[in-house]
Design an enzyme around this catalytic site. Structure first.
Site, PDB file in Angstrom:
ATOM      1  N   GLY A 174       0.823  -1.207   0.000  1.00  0.00           N
ATOM      2  CA  GLY A 174       0.000   0.000   0.000  1.00  0.00           C
ATOM      3  C   GLY A 174       0.848   1.243   0.000  1.00  0.00           C
ATOM      4  O   GLY A 174       2.071   1.175   0.107  1.00  0.00           O
ATOM      5  N   GLU A 188      -7.821  31.677  -9.157  1.00  0.00           N
ATOM      6  CA  GLU A 188      -8.396  30.898  -8.043  1.00  0.00           C
ATOM      7  C   GLU A 188      -9.885  31.181  -7.888  1.00  0.00           C
ATOM      8  O   GLU A 188     -10.665  30.286  -7.574  1.00  0.00           O
ATOM      9  CB  GLU A 188      -7.662  31.200  -6.727  1.00  0.00           C
ATOM     10  CG  GLU A 188      -6.160  30.924  -6.751  1.00  0.00           C
ATOM     11  CD  GLU A 188      -5.803  29.524  -7.218  1.00  0.00           C
ATOM     12  OE1 GLU A 188      -6.652  28.615  -7.101  1.00  0.00           O
ATOM     13  OE2 GLU A 188      -4.686  29.339  -7.749  1.00  0.00           O
ATOM     14  N   PRO A 230       2.733   4.823   0.897  1.00  0.00           N
ATOM     15  CA  PRO A 230       3.593   5.148   2.035  1.00  0.00           C
ATOM     16  C   PRO A 230       2.787   5.771   3.177  1.00  0.00           C
ATOM     17  O   PRO A 230       1.775   6.444   2.937  1.00  0.00           O
ATOM     18  CB  PRO A 230       4.567   6.194   1.475  1.00  0.00           C
ATOM     19  CG  PRO A 230       4.419   6.167   0.013  1.00  0.00           C
ATOM     20  CD  PRO A 230       3.090   5.580  -0.313  1.00  0.00           C
ATOM     21  N   GLY A 231       3.236   5.539   4.376  1.00  0.00           N
ATOM     22  CA  GLY A 231       2.675   6.228   5.542  1.00  0.00           C
ATOM     23  C   GLY A 231       1.320   5.732   5.981  1.00  0.00           C
ATOM     24  O   GLY A 231       0.608   6.411   6.726  1.00  0.00           O
TER      25      GLY A 231
HETATM   26  P1  ATP Z   1       6.344   3.520   4.453  1.00  0.00           P
HETATM   27  O1  ATP Z   1       5.696   2.719   3.372  1.00  0.00           O
HETATM   28  O2  ATP Z   1       6.715   4.889   4.000  1.00  0.00           O
HETATM   29  O3  ATP Z   1       7.440   2.800   5.172  1.00  0.00           O
HETATM   30  P2  ATP Z   1       4.405   2.819   6.469  1.00  0.00           P
HETATM   31  O4  ATP Z   1       3.177   2.384   5.770  1.00  0.00           O
HETATM   32  O5  ATP Z   1       5.300   1.766   7.025  1.00  0.00           O
HETATM   33  O6  ATP Z   1       5.209   3.832   5.555  1.00  0.00           O
HETATM   34  P3  ATP Z   1       4.358   3.770   9.143  1.00  0.00           P
HETATM   35  O7  ATP Z   1       5.848   3.923   9.222  1.00  0.00           O
HETATM   36  O8  ATP Z   1       3.765   2.599   9.822  1.00  0.00           O
HETATM   37  O9  ATP Z   1       3.935   3.796   7.630  1.00  0.00           O
HETATM   38  O10 ATP Z   1       3.641   5.074   9.662  1.00  0.00           O
HETATM   39  C1  ATP Z   1       4.345   6.311   9.829  1.00  0.00           C
HETATM   40  C2  ATP Z   1       3.699   7.094  10.949  1.00  0.00           C
HETATM   41  O11 ATP Z   1       2.408   7.542  10.534  1.00  0.00           O
HETATM   42  C3  ATP Z   1       3.458   6.274  12.199  1.00  0.00           C
HETATM   43  O12 ATP Z   1       4.548   6.327  13.071  1.00  0.00           O
HETATM   44  C4  ATP Z   1       2.236   6.928  12.795  1.00  0.00           C
HETATM   45  O13 ATP Z   1       2.589   8.077  13.546  1.00  0.00           O
HETATM   46  C5  ATP Z   1       1.473   7.419  11.582  1.00  0.00           C
HETATM   47  N1  ATP Z   1       0.441   6.458  11.135  1.00  0.00           N
HETATM   48  C6  ATP Z   1       0.382   5.864   9.926  1.00  0.00           C
HETATM   49  N2  ATP Z   1      -0.704   5.085   9.832  1.00  0.00           N
HETATM   50  C7  ATP Z   1      -1.332   5.165  11.007  1.00  0.00           C
HETATM   51  C8  ATP Z   1      -2.512   4.551  11.526  1.00  0.00           C
HETATM   52  N3  ATP Z   1      -3.260   3.732  10.777  1.00  0.00           N
HETATM   53  N4  ATP Z   1      -2.868   4.849  12.801  1.00  0.00           N
HETATM   54  C9  ATP Z   1      -2.124   5.700  13.548  1.00  0.00           C
HETATM   55  N5  ATP Z   1      -1.006   6.303  13.103  1.00  0.00           N
HETATM   56  C10 ATP Z   1      -0.609   6.045  11.856  1.00  0.00           C
END
Ligand code: ATP
Length: 532
Positions: A108, A335, A110-111
């Protein structure tokens, strides 16, 4: 033997030699030994595998994240829990002859919480947690990556032995870096050897008494070598999507928990206004809002701090550049055009409009999605294109010609028109636009775009006084809330009824792509109309 025992023995030996006067004879030897011990200790601390010059992957961060600390992602959490139950009830699963789980792949944007989910998986199963990133395995020297993979699995088994459940979760982020299709990379030998070693280790997981579950994460599952996805390797693929409105609400609540909030903060409204944001974006919004409150000497986070933080996360920091008055007037009309058409087609849809430069944008309109949408009809797609065209059309109407500010808008229009054709919603019907005659497709593209532009120009000309009022107010005040913009615009006559779109046709087949940011656009939440 452990390094601390060695160090203790060394100190004891030195004390004995000093005491017995034998230090002169052995001083050079002692110096060499001390140097050797220091190098070994540093190597140990950095995790250097024997014979390798660089640090090996396999950090073991302390983890106490649980599934309750992750907002939204209900499906991903459920699927992951189901898969992990085999790990917890290993004996019962073995009685039925169920093959132990070796790998789970989280895919999925990022983040979205893939790392969090992996850490929660370790907590859920009472396993040790080790993490590494695909990039850490790749070196220019052939064989180094493969050696690192071996070391990593050894460490995971070692860590598993130290837990009561004798299990470990090994999280490999950016799996596509080592798991890309073999034979594709430039220095392919090193990449291929690393991937082969990963496959060998995964296949050999059941040969050891400790249970190691590999959780891989990637944003690009399409790049992975098929061998990795074969049954018995990463045979569970769990999608971790951008959160929907309820998910965004939950994530915001989690991150706002324990922070002092002013009564005007409306988490529901914030969740609605942050369509397309990932969990990491939402965390950043909360953090930025807290920083703003702190800078202003406030003791609580207020709604205005959160609103400003959303814009900052969306478009970047306010830019220092100050365009000339002529440019600001042009941006104000650009805008105002977007805002007018958006309000005319969908009253209440503008969340804010500004001509303050942020990031690369000289101004922008942020639209408020009424709700998460999963499919769009031709009419909805066309309305999106009309809003996108409105900045360009307003500039042409008022100044006689448009400017480069419309570049991004026109690319967006082209994308929408392409989607209309690809979904079979154009007069060509269900065609494969790649294979249909180029001239025919090109003609339909031009027809659709010209008709949309004509509509928008007519609507702006009809509402010219409202356009002038909004542009003037924007020029003076620079930023207006949706409410303020609507007050300037007054009542806008709705557009003349449009002919219905072909019956029953929607872009359902492309629903996700139509409304959620696509893989390339994942980084950038949608819904804004910047003039850049
Ligand atoms: P990447 O693909 O870039 O490695 P990732 O999918 O592993 O990203 P995470 O590193 O798990 O993402 O999330 C980054 C930060 O975003 C977390 O430390 C948290 O603070 C916040 N976050 C992301 N998703 C959630 C969620 N579902 N609930 C709460 N916090 C979240």
């Amino acid at each position: 033997m452990r390094t601390d025992l060695l160090a203790g023995a060394g100190v004891g030996l030195a004390a004995y030699l000093i005491f017995t006067g034998g230090v002169d004879r052995v001083a050079p030897l002692l110096l060499l030994a001390a140097l050797g011990a220091a190098v070994a200790a540093a190597g140990h601390a950095r995790g250097t595998p024997p014979g390798l010059g660089a640090a090996a992957p396999g950090r073991r961060p302390s983890t106490s994240i649980t599934f309750d600390d992750i907002g939204g992602q209900d499906t991903a959490k459920r699927e992951l829990r189901e898969a992990l139950d085999f790990v917890i009830q290993r004996q019962a699963a073995a009685r039925l002859g169920i093959r132990p789980l070796r790998g789970i792949l989280l895919t999925g944007p990022p983040g979205t919480g893939k790392t969090l989910l992996a850490r929660a998986a370790a907590t859920y199963t009472g396993s040790a947690f080790l993490s590494a990133s695909g990039g850490e395995f790749i070196e220019v020297y052939a064989g180094v990556g493969a050696q690192r993979v071996r070391t990593l699995f050894q460490r995971a088994r070692q860590a598993a032995r130290e837990t009561p459940s004798r299990s470990a979760v090994l999280f490999i982020d950016e799996l596509e870096v080592i798991g890309g299709r073999r034979g594709r990379q430039v220095s392919h030998l090193e990449y291929d050897q690393t991937l082969n070693q990963l496959l060998v280790e995964m296949d050999g997981i059941d040969r050891h008494p400790e249970q190691v579950v590999v959780i891989g994460a990637t944003n690009r599952v399409d790049l992975l070598d098929e061998a990795l996805l074969r049954p018995g390797r990463f045979d569970r693929v769990v999608r971790v999507d951008l959160p929907d409105r309820r998910g965004r609400r939950e994530i915001l609540e989690l991150h706002l928990r324990g922070r002092p909030l002013a009564p005007d903060v409306d988490i529901d409204a914030l969740a609605r206004d942050t369509y397309g944001f990932s969990g990491a974006h939402l965390e950043a919004v909360v953090n930025e809002a807290a920083i703003l409150a702190w800078r202003q000497g406030r003791s609580r986070i207020e709604a205005c701090h959160l609103a400003e933080a959303v814009e900052k996360v969306l478009l970047g920091e306010r830019a220092d550049r100050r365009p000339s008055d002529d440019e600001r007037r042009r941006v104000a009309y650009h805008e105002a055009g977007h805002a007018l058409i958006s309000e005319m087609l969908q009253p209440g849809s503008v969340a804010s409009v500004t001509i303050v430069s942020r990031g690369a944008a000289l101004g922008y309109v942020r639209q408020r999605p009424q709700d998460d949408v999963w499919l769009q009809t031709r009419r909805q797609l066309e309305n999106d294109a009309r809003v996108a065209l409105a900045g360009y059309a307003a500039e042409r109407l008022v100044f006689g010609e448009a400017s480069t500010a419309a570049g991004d808008d026109l690319r967006r229009v082209a994308e929408i028109v392409e989607r209309i054709i690809a979904a079979g919603l154009s007069r060509l019907g269900p065609v494969d636009s790649e294979r249909a005659p180029v001239d025919a497709v090109q003609q339909v593209r031009a027809e659709i775009t010209a008709a949309l532009l004509e509509d928008v120009e007519a609507a702006l000309a009809r509402h010219r006084p409202a356009l002038d009022r909004l542009a003037q107010r924007l020029f003076e005040q620079e930023t207006l809330s949706g409410e303020e913009a609507r007050r300037e615009l007054g009542h806008l006559e709705p557009p003349a009824p449009q002919p219905p779109a072909p019956a029953g046709h929607t872009a359902a087949g492309q629903a996700a792509a139509a409304t959620r940011p696509d893989p390339e656009g994942w980084q950038r939440p949608g819904g804004e109309w910047p003039a850049s």
